[in-house]
Design an enzyme around this catalytic site. Structure first.
Site, PDB file in Angstrom:
ATOM      1  CG  HIS A 372     -21.672  18.397 -33.258  1.00  0.00           C
ATOM      2  ND1 HIS A 372     -21.247  18.306 -31.948  1.00  0.00           N
ATOM      3  CD2 HIS A 372     -21.655  19.708 -33.564  1.00  0.00           C
ATOM      4  CE1 HIS A 372     -21.000  19.517 -31.486  1.00  0.00           C
ATOM      5  NE2 HIS A 372     -21.236  20.396 -32.448  1.00  0.00           N
ATOM      6  CE  LYS A 563     -25.987   5.392 -25.895  1.00  0.00           C
ATOM      7  NZ  LYS A 563     -24.729   6.062 -26.083  1.00  0.00           N
ATOM      8  NE  ARG A 564     -33.782  11.751 -29.856  1.00  0.00           N
ATOM      9  CZ  ARG A 564     -34.222  12.813 -30.516  1.00  0.00           C
ATOM     10  NH1 ARG A 564     -33.892  14.034 -30.091  1.00  0.00           N
ATOM     11  NH2 ARG A 564     -35.011  12.701 -31.556  1.00  0.00           N
ATOM     12  CE  LYS A 569     -27.526   8.405 -30.631  1.00  0.00           C
ATOM     13  NZ  LYS A 569     -26.290   8.980 -30.069  1.00  0.00           N
ATOM     14  CB  THR A 671     -21.553  14.006 -24.002  1.00  0.00           C
ATOM     15  OG1 THR A 671     -22.869  13.986 -24.562  1.00  0.00           O
ATOM     16  CG2 THR A 671     -20.654  14.839 -24.892  1.00  0.00           C
ATOM     17  CE  LYS A 675     -23.747  14.549 -19.996  1.00  0.00           C
ATOM     18  NZ  LYS A 675     -24.904  14.721 -20.897  1.00  0.00           N
TER      19      LYS A 675
HETATM   20  C1  26Q Z   1     -30.854  19.465 -38.594  1.00  0.00           C
HETATM   21  C2  26Q Z   1     -31.670  19.970 -39.587  1.00  0.00           C
HETATM   22  C3  26Q Z   1     -33.057  19.859 -39.511  1.00  0.00           C
HETATM   23  C4  26Q Z   1     -33.608  19.261 -38.386  1.00  0.00           C
HETATM   24  C5  26Q Z   1     -32.788  18.761 -37.382  1.00  0.00           C
HETATM   25  C6  26Q Z   1     -31.410  18.857 -37.497  1.00  0.00           C
HETATM   26  C7  26Q Z   1     -30.528  18.311 -36.428  1.00  0.00           C
HETATM   27  C8  26Q Z   1     -30.779  18.605 -35.097  1.00  0.00           C
HETATM   28  C9  26Q Z   1     -29.962  18.102 -34.112  1.00  0.00           C
HETATM   29  C10 26Q Z   1     -29.441  17.522 -36.749  1.00  0.00           C
HETATM   30  C11 26Q Z   1     -28.603  17.025 -35.744  1.00  0.00           C
HETATM   31  C12 26Q Z   1     -28.866  17.314 -34.405  1.00  0.00           C
HETATM   32  C13 26Q Z   1     -28.053  16.827 -33.288  1.00  0.00           C
HETATM   33  C14 26Q Z   1     -26.954  16.104 -33.415  1.00  0.00           C
HETATM   34  C15 26Q Z   1     -26.231  15.599 -32.238  1.00  0.00           C
HETATM   35  O1  26Q Z   1     -26.691  15.694 -31.124  1.00  0.00           O
HETATM   36  N1  26Q Z   1     -25.049  15.030 -32.448  1.00  0.00           N
HETATM   37  C16 26Q Z   1     -24.261  14.509 -31.337  1.00  0.00           C
HETATM   38  O2  26Q Z   1     -23.413  15.546 -30.884  1.00  0.00           O
HETATM   39  C17 26Q Z   1     -22.746  15.160 -29.700  1.00  0.00           C
HETATM   40  C18 26Q Z   1     -21.945  16.359 -29.209  1.00  0.00           C
HETATM   41  O3  26Q Z   1     -20.839  16.559 -30.033  1.00  0.00           O
HETATM   42  C19 26Q Z   1     -21.870  13.942 -29.931  1.00  0.00           C
HETATM   43  O4  26Q Z   1     -21.338  13.533 -28.697  1.00  0.00           O
HETATM   44  C20 26Q Z   1     -22.675  12.796 -30.545  1.00  0.00           C
HETATM   45  O5  26Q Z   1     -21.824  11.741 -30.904  1.00  0.00           O
HETATM   46  C21 26Q Z   1     -23.437  13.310 -31.759  1.00  0.00           C
HETATM   47  O6  26Q Z   1     -24.285  12.292 -32.272  1.00  0.00           O
END
Ligand code: 26Q
Length: 825
Positions: A372, A563-564, A569, A671, A675
């Protein structure tokens, strides 16, 4: 089971509970009076909410059992979707929609003088995720149930989900999200399926009676994994799948060594330590390296879920692993559960006596990995030393996987040591690290990206050499979102209009929206379409008024970015545009300016300094702009606190313009962009992630494109000189002057220096200044189109009409056909 579900209705009970108003009334009363022990409705509706939840839940449970029985009988191949995050949002309203109980329930509630909307407000969001990746898992579960696929979600039942964001003096404050404090009517504890998870200890080699060498992992500190099941209903098909969330619980066994040494308190404290595992979701959406508790969470989820799948398989299959690989698939949602590769090897070999080769064949043919992110800094790595103490047996297995893999690499590239160093699962350095993405790639038969560009960039960049080695493993699965929640539920007025125009089939076959295309030029339809949009804008304006105390006028253009908060971004680029509009207003240069309300929302990781400062900047700019009399009818700015699933349900329906403005090549998919499109917003965006496919689908005429392309981004970096760009552009110069003169922070001098410095930094990774001109020009096009009401309406209709491919039903269909190889009815 067919759409009617008739066959199973009989096999379980004589007859299922009624779906008419009367049955709902009886059950609401019964649950309120008997289950909950209340004589009458309370003022705040919490008990009535619970009575309604139980009334709906009863009906879910019937269908849940029927679905389980159907799977038991048909013995289909099954999938476990392993994810550290499931951002489910609210359940009641979704279940009511999917089970088609809206009308009867509303009527039944009339006796209490409460609307379904009011009741729904009692429910906390299940916010067990950060953002895109977690919400994608939730949309996927909805599609799997709707397509009647036997897919189980496996995750962690965090006591505290994503933090609640408050804004104080313009700054983000994080408050704990104690979402379970009023109880959760949607979960069922299943203590009969508790699993035991090992940590720490050490390994010993033993020879068994037959002279076979086996490894034992001993003297471990065990933790129990207690499952809580949540029902996942499909859309009007009587299928109910399961989301199984694990809670950590102490074994209640005092460690004898500690106890005997008189360390009573330490022994009790270790109970605490066990239960910490499922206490809180990590609020970072880019991996934060090295946190011991995070690795414990990852292994806890992976081990519990694999054991669960295996034990239940053996129960159904006479204790035999024959056909296990043909009948099971594990989908890894990013590398977070990638340790499952090594854990499956361990379980098969150490617990079930399988040899390496047989175990490896099963592992490789059942595991599949979804990536991702393209940000190299987000690739997960764990120190080998951490593995050695916490998961010693898994480290041994990872070393063995790596040794065998590197032999394969040598035979593919003989005498090339650099390839070994490059591809090794173990990154050799002063403090050696386990590269989780590499473990996932080596241990899976499928590696997929989440949008076309993203997959291409994985193949040509991040995972280039793996692609050369195993081109057949790599595939694309462009993300999608569930049209039930993200159009059917969140936009009832538009749903009615679409239903009246093309019928109801589109909710499970979103390509049918294309039938709206001929309507795009019809004046009467355009009018109706824009009337609906106006009502949705009023709902959004009410939310903004209530949560930000800013008045949005529904005649103005609603320009939205939620978004975050992340530098890539580029919320900052959005702010620069806002400041530019403000500057124009102050200069009296308002010709062609369209009155605009800019809404920005999103959470920053608590430790991400720059993201938090950008939130403060947005709020500071909003304060100045909203107080400026000259700007009153032209520009409003608001930062929406605590952006979450439930807020997006109102936001995406009420937006005119969707901002998807990441630096090209950085957003894997997005995503939220989908929406907004479904709900008739137009997109202003870069050629990044799924934006490219959105633009292809709707046509370049009906998408506001700007900015450098991914390959240009890489070229520009080498000679990037933002200060020159600023000097050469009067508009940007004026914007920077306002920022640098402290115009937005008169009482807090200097606070935005770090923001100014990143914009001016030749190493600014996100190239904010480089895209400013092109963004401002694209925003001018937006303004000019918005002034032509019929043209805008046409483009809005065409966006919805072209959004068919962004249904997660399409995405899940592709996972089912191409990765999981499930039979589809
Ligand atoms: C990993 C290790 C330790 C702590 C936190 C994490 C962690 C947690 C969540 C790393 C990444 C995430 C989330 C990533 C994320 O949301 N990525 C998004 O995924 C979406 C679905 O595929 C995409 O549409 C986005 O582009 C992408 O940024």
């Amino acid at each position: 089971m067919g759409k009617s579900g008739k066959s199973s209705e009989k096999s379980v009970f004589k007859e299922w509970l009624g779906l008419d108003e009367k049955s709902f009334q009886t059950d609401l009363d019964r649950h309120l009076n008997l289950t909950l022990g209340k004589d009458q409705e309370d003022g705040n509706h919490l008990y009535l909410y619970n009575a309604a939840a139980l009334t709906i839940r009863d009906r879910l449970v019937e269908r849940w059992r029927a679905t389980r029985e159907k799977y038991a009988e048909e013995k289909p191949k099954r999938v476990a979707y392993l994810s550290l995050e499931f951002l489910m949002g609210r359940t009641l309203t979704n279940a009511v929609l999917n089970l088609d109980m809206d009308e009867s329930l509303r009527k039944a509630l009339k006796t209490y003088g409460v609307t379904l909307e009011e009741l729904a407000e009692e429910e906390h969001d299940a916010g067990l995720g950060n953002g895109g990746l977690g919400r994608l898992a939730a949309c996927f579960l909805d599609s799997c149930a709707t397509l009647e696929l036997p897919v189980t979600g496996y995750g962690i039942r965090y006591d505290y989900g994503m933090f609640h964001q408050k804004i104080k003096d313009g700054y983000q404050i994080e408050l704990p999200d104690h979402w379970l404090k009023e109880g959760n009517p949607w979960e069922f504890e299943a203590p009969e399926n508790i699993r035991r998870i090992k940590f720490y200890g050490h390994t010993v080699a033993e020879t068994d009676a037959d002279g076979k060498l086996t490894m034992k992992w001993v003297d471990t500190d065990d933790v129990l994994a207690v499952p809580y099941d949540m029902p996942v209903p499909g859309y009007r098909n009587n299928t109910v799948n399961t989301l199984r969330l694990w809670k950590a619980s102490s074994t209640n066994e005092f460690r004898l060594d500690q106890f005997n040494q008189g360390s009573y308190t330490e022994a009790v404290a270790s109970k605490n330590e066990a239960e910490q595992i499922s206490m809180v979701l990590y609020p970072n959406d880019v991996s934060e390296n090295g946190k011991v508790l995070r690795l414990r969470q990852q292994y806890f989820l992976s081990s519990a879920s694999l054991q669960d799948v295996i034990v239940r398989w053996l129960q159904r299959n006479d204790n035999s692993f024959e056909n296990f690989a043909e009948k099971n698939s594990f989908q890894l949602n990013d590398t977070h559960p990638a340790i499952a590769v090594a854990e499956l090897m361990r379980l098969l070999m150490d617990d079930y006596g399988m040899g390496w080769d047989e175990a490896w064949t099963i592992t490789r043919s059942t595991m599949a990995y979804t990536n991702h992110t393209l940000l190299p800094e987000a690739l997960e790595r764990w120190p080998v030393r951490l593995f050695r103490t916490m998961l010693p047996r898994l480290l041994e297995i990872i070393y063995e996987i790596n040794a065998r893999f590197l032999r394969e690499v040598s035979s593919h590239w003989p005498h090339d040591e650099s390839k070994l160093r490059e591809l090794s699962i173990i990154e050799e350095s002063g403090d050696p690290q386990v590269r989780m993405a590499y473990l996932a790639i080596v241990g899976s038969h499928s590696v997929n990206g989440v949008a076309a560009l993203h997959t291409e960039l994985l193949k040509s960049g991040l995972f280039k050499t793996f692609y050369e080695l195993w081109p057949e493993k790599f595939n694309n699965k462009t993300n999608g979102v569930t049209p039930r929640r993200w159009l059917g539920f969140c936009n009832p007025e538009l749903t009615d209009l679409i239903n009246a125009t093309i019928g109801e089939g589109w909710l499970t076959d979103l390509d049918q929206l294309a039938q709206l295309k001929p309507m795009a030029d019809k004046k009467t339809f355009q009018k109706k379409w824009m009337t609906v949009k106006k009502h949705n804008k009023a709902r959004l304006a009410a939310l903004v008024q209530e949560s930000c105390d800013v008045l949005f006028d529904t005649d103005m253009l609603f320009d939205v970015q939620v978004k975050r908060i992340h530098e890539y971004k580029r919320q900052l680029l959005n702010v620069l545009h806002v400041i530019h509009l403000y500057d124009r207003i102050m200069r009296g240069d308002t010709e062609g300016m369209v009155p605009r309300c800019v809404l920005i929302g999103g959470k920053a990781a608590p430790g991400y300094f720059m993201a938090k400062l950008i939130i403060k900047l947005i709020n500071s700019v909003a304060d100045v702009v909203n107080k400026e009399p000259l700007a009153d009818k032209l520009l409003k700015v608001a930062f929406l606190p605590n952006y979450r699933v439930t807020a997006m349900e109102v936001i995406c329906a009420g937006a005119d313009l969707s901002e998807q403005i990441s630096t090209a090549g950085k957003e894997a998919s997005g995503t939220g962009n989908m929406k907004f499109m479904m709900n008739g917003a137009l997109t202003i965006g870069t050629l990044d992630g799924a934006n490219i496919e959105i633009r292809d689908a709707v046509g370049e005429e009906d998408f506001f494109l700007f900015g450098l392309k991914a390959d240009e981004v890489e070229q520009v970096r080498a000679s990037y000189n933002p200060s020159q760009i600023i000097a050469d552009d009067d508009d940007l110069k004026a914007v920077m002057h306002l920022l640098e003169s402290g115009h937005f922070n008169l009482c807090e001098p200097g606070i935005f220096d770090p923001v100014v410095n990143t914009i001016r930094d030749p190493h600014d990774q996100w190239l904010t200044a480089a895209d400013f001109r092109s963004f401002v020009d694209a925003q001018k096009d937006v303004a000019s189109v918005y002034q032509q009401k019929e043209l805008w309406a046409r483009k809005s209709i065409l966006n919805t009409a072209s959004s068919g491919m962004f249904s997660s039903d399409r995405t899940i269909g592709q996972y089912a056909d191409e990765i999981w190889r499930l039979k589809r009815s």
